[in-house]
Design a protein around this motif. Structure first.
Motif, PDB file in Angstrom:
ATOM      1  N   UNK A  12      98.017 115.448  13.720  1.00 51.50           N
ATOM      2  CA  UNK A  12      97.240 116.308  14.631  1.00 51.50           C
ATOM      3  C   UNK A  12      97.192 115.669  16.056  1.00 51.50           C
ATOM      4  N   UNK A  13      96.864 114.457  16.279  1.00 50.09           N
ATOM      5  CA  UNK A  13      96.811 113.988  17.392  1.00 50.09           C
ATOM      6  C   UNK A  13      98.232 113.932  18.213  1.00 50.09           C
ATOM      7  N   UNK A  14      99.374 113.587  17.439  1.00 51.85           N
ATOM      8  CA  UNK A  14     100.769 113.793  18.145  1.00 51.85           C
ATOM      9  C   UNK A  14     100.863 115.311  18.374  1.00 51.85           C
ATOM     10  N   UNK A  15     100.617 116.416  17.383  1.00 57.47           N
ATOM     11  CA  UNK A  15     100.972 117.681  17.911  1.00 57.47           C
ATOM     12  C   UNK A  15     100.065 118.113  19.213  1.00 57.47           C
ATOM     13  N   UNK A  16      98.839 117.760  19.073  1.00 56.37           N
ATOM     14  CA  UNK A  16      97.958 118.375  20.223  1.00 56.37           C
ATOM     15  C   UNK A  16      98.510 117.717  21.564  1.00 56.37           C
ATOM     16  N   UNK A  17      99.123 116.624  21.616  1.00 58.90           N
ATOM     17  CA  UNK A  17      99.462 116.226  22.829  1.00 58.90           C
ATOM     18  C   UNK A  17     101.114 116.167  23.263  1.00 58.90           C
ATOM     19  N   UNK A  18     101.722 116.846  22.356  1.00 58.93           N
ATOM     20  CA  UNK A  18     103.065 117.233  22.389  1.00 58.93           C
ATOM     21  C   UNK A  18     103.874 117.781  23.463  1.00 58.93           C
ATOM     22  N   UNK A  19     102.715 118.605  24.013  1.00 61.52           N
ATOM     23  CA  UNK A  19     103.170 119.588  25.187  1.00 61.52           C
ATOM     24  C   UNK A  19     102.742 119.161  26.555  1.00 61.52           C
ATOM     25  N   UNK A  20     102.100 118.077  26.621  1.00 59.91           N
ATOM     26  CA  UNK A  20     101.645 117.432  27.772  1.00 59.91           C
ATOM     27  C   UNK A  20     102.724 116.499  28.074  1.00 59.91           C
ATOM     28  N   UNK A  21     103.119 116.803  29.475  1.00 58.78           N
ATOM     29  CA  UNK A  21     104.665 116.378  30.091  1.00 58.78           C
ATOM     30  C   UNK A  21     104.430 114.992  30.301  1.00 58.78           C
ATOM     31  N   UNK A  22     103.451 114.442  30.720  1.00 62.70           N
ATOM     32  CA  UNK A  22     103.363 112.793  31.353  1.00 62.70           C
ATOM     33  C   UNK A  22     102.749 112.044  30.214  1.00 62.70           C
ATOM     34  N   UNK A  23     102.334 112.380  29.072  1.00 64.17           N
ATOM     35  CA  UNK A  23     101.918 111.764  28.133  1.00 64.17           C
ATOM     36  C   UNK A  23     102.573 111.539  26.868  1.00 64.17           C
ATOM     37  N   UNK A  24     102.858 110.430  25.968  1.00 65.83           N
ATOM     38  CA  UNK A  24     103.593 110.298  24.968  1.00 65.83           C
ATOM     39  C   UNK A  24     102.678 109.544  23.752  1.00 65.83           C
ATOM     40  N   UNK A  25     103.154 109.738  22.637  1.00 61.90           N
ATOM     41  CA  UNK A  25     102.340 109.071  21.512  1.00 61.90           C
ATOM     42  C   UNK A  25     103.080 108.422  20.560  1.00 61.90           C
ATOM     43  N   UNK A  26     102.593 107.402  19.847  1.00 56.25           N
ATOM     44  CA  UNK A  26     103.415 106.474  18.887  1.00 56.25           C
ATOM     45  C   UNK A  26     102.336 106.123  18.063  1.00 56.25           C
ATOM     46  N   UNK A  27     102.853 106.201  16.554  1.00 59.01           N
ATOM     47  CA  UNK A  27     102.113 105.648  15.631  1.00 59.01           C
ATOM     48  C   UNK A  27     102.356 103.956  15.311  1.00 59.01           C
ATOM     49  N   UNK A  31      97.202 104.179   9.762  1.00 59.92           N
ATOM     50  CA  UNK A  31      98.069 103.510  11.075  1.00 59.92           C
ATOM     51  C   UNK A  31      97.161 104.078  12.269  1.00 59.92           C
ATOM     52  N   UNK A  32      97.684 103.511  13.431  1.00 64.58           N
ATOM     53  CA  UNK A  32      96.731 103.815  14.590  1.00 64.58           C
ATOM     54  C   UNK A  32      97.818 104.595  15.700  1.00 64.58           C
ATOM     55  N   UNK A  33      97.220 105.211  16.476  1.00 61.23           N
ATOM     56  CA  UNK A  33      97.860 106.295  17.381  1.00 61.23           C
ATOM     57  C   UNK A  33      98.040 105.694  18.593  1.00 61.23           C
ATOM     58  N   UNK A  34      98.989 105.339  19.516  1.00 60.48           N
ATOM     59  CA  UNK A  34      98.905 104.749  20.571  1.00 60.48           C
ATOM     60  C   UNK A  34      99.195 106.078  21.637  1.00 60.48           C
ATOM     61  N   UNK A  35      98.430 106.386  22.695  1.00 60.93           N
ATOM     62  CA  UNK A  35      98.585 107.326  23.693  1.00 60.93           C
ATOM     63  C   UNK A  35      98.913 106.747  24.964  1.00 60.93           C
ATOM     64  N   UNK A  36      99.839 106.871  25.467  1.00 59.11           N
ATOM     65  CA  UNK A  36     100.344 106.117  26.785  1.00 59.11           C
ATOM     66  C   UNK A  36     101.097 106.990  27.542  1.00 59.11           C
ATOM     67  N   UNK A  37     100.750 106.725  29.159  1.00 59.64           N
ATOM     68  CA  UNK A  37     101.152 107.215  30.007  1.00 59.64           C
ATOM     69  C   UNK A  37     102.687 107.129  30.288  1.00 59.64           C
ATOM     70  N   UNK A  38     103.577 108.326  30.254  1.00 59.76           N
ATOM     71  CA  UNK A  38     104.902 108.010  30.420  1.00 59.76           C
ATOM     72  C   UNK A  38     105.476 107.126  31.593  1.00 59.76           C
ATOM     73  N   UNK A  39     106.124 106.086  31.528  1.00 64.62           N
ATOM     74  CA  UNK A  39     106.728 105.074  32.509  1.00 64.62           C
ATOM     75  C   UNK A  39     105.784 103.947  32.419  1.00 64.62           C
ATOM     76  N   UNK A  40     104.842 103.828  31.508  1.00 65.24           N
ATOM     77  CA  UNK A  40     103.875 102.448  31.354  1.00 65.24           C
ATOM     78  C   UNK A  40     104.477 101.747  30.495  1.00 65.24           C
ATOM     79  N   UNK A  41     103.987 100.505  30.429  1.00 67.95           N
ATOM     80  CA  UNK A  41     104.406  99.663  29.289  1.00 67.95           C
ATOM     81  C   UNK A  41     103.796 100.092  28.169  1.00 67.95           C
ATOM     82  N   UNK A  42     104.542 100.029  26.789  1.00 69.01           N
ATOM     83  CA  UNK A  42     103.939 100.266  25.846  1.00 69.01           C
ATOM     84  C   UNK A  42     103.378  99.282  24.980  1.00 69.01           C
TER      85      UNK A  42
END
Length: 235
Positions: free
Chosen positions: A202-217, A224-235
């Motif tokens: 649900x977290x991944x799907x909710x943020x999937x359409x925000x252009x400058x935000x990405x997610x990763x389990x 598991x945990x979901x990391x939400x990060x700004x595009x271009x930032x260090x993961x």
């Protein structure tokens, strides 16, 4: 068995999984592992993990074409059991609750072609739900195992109590947007608390359409945990 697939979109990844595993799309559970929006110098993609207990025959091929899939809508009708299988599920779940030392009334919440929802009414609902729904998830797992032993591996059972599932989804959507705003503001990343596969998706799907935000389990195991990060930032 667990498999991983990638695609440009979630739908493409799921289509590829169904094609290569030789299964119908409702024959496996999907967990989104990572999403990445397309940009000037990189292509967007979605990585998923597929969980299935059904036998598969791997059939590597090109991704299946875009198709529409008919899915029977949930039927909210008679809360009483309509056949022997439904009654067995109700009796099994009520027996589990009783053996836990509590009382509870179980009724049918909804019916779909390969899914059934059961509702627990109890004065001890908060205990049966548990922190972050973990007790409810554990009960749901046991009922699904029981359904499989009744020869209904094709049927998925969803448990709810006090509309917890709906309230949890609303809470997670709000959390996702709040966290997205924070990472866009600080140009960094935020690691969320451990969640089950359904909450993470649900977290991944909710943020999937925000252009400058990405997610990763991240992590191992079921929670598991979901990391939400700004595009271009260090993961």
């Amino acid at each position: 068995m667990v498999y991983e697939f990638e695609g440009r979109t979630e739908k493409e990844a799921i289509d590829r999984a169904a094609e290569e595993l030789g299964l119908e799309k409702d024959g496996f559970d999907v967990e989104i592992l990572e999403t990445q929006r397309s940009g000037l110098f990189k292509k967007g993609f979605v990585k998923i993990q597929v969980h299935t207990d059904k036998p598969v025959s791997l059939n590597p091929s090109k991704p299946s074409p875009e198709t529409s899939q008919f899915r029977e809508a949930a039927v909210f009708g008679d809360p009483e059991s309509q056949n022997e299988f439904e009654q067995k599920l109700v009796d099994f779940l009520e027996g589990l609750i009783e053996r836990m030392g509590y009382n509870g009334k179980v009724t049918v919440l909804f019916r779909e072609e390969r899914k059934i929802g059961l509702k627990i009414d109890s004065e001890y609902s908060s205990i049966l739900i548990g922190k972050k729904g973990k007790n409810l998830d554990a009960l749901q797992l046991l009922v699904n195992i029981y359904a499989g032993r009744q020869g209904r591996e094709d049927m998925r059972v969803i448990l709810d109590s006090e509309n917890y599932r709906i309230r949890r989804e609303e809470s997670l959507v709000r959390l996702a947007y709040t966290v997205a705003d924070r990472v866009r503001e600080n140009r960094g990343s935020i690691l969320l608390e451990p969640m089950n596969p359904f909450d993470r998706r649900l977290i991944h799907t909710t943020l999937n359409d925000i252009a400058d935000v990405e997610t990763k389990s991240e992590g191992e195991g079921l929670y598991k945990q979901v990391r939400v990060f700004y595009r271009g930032s260090m993961r």
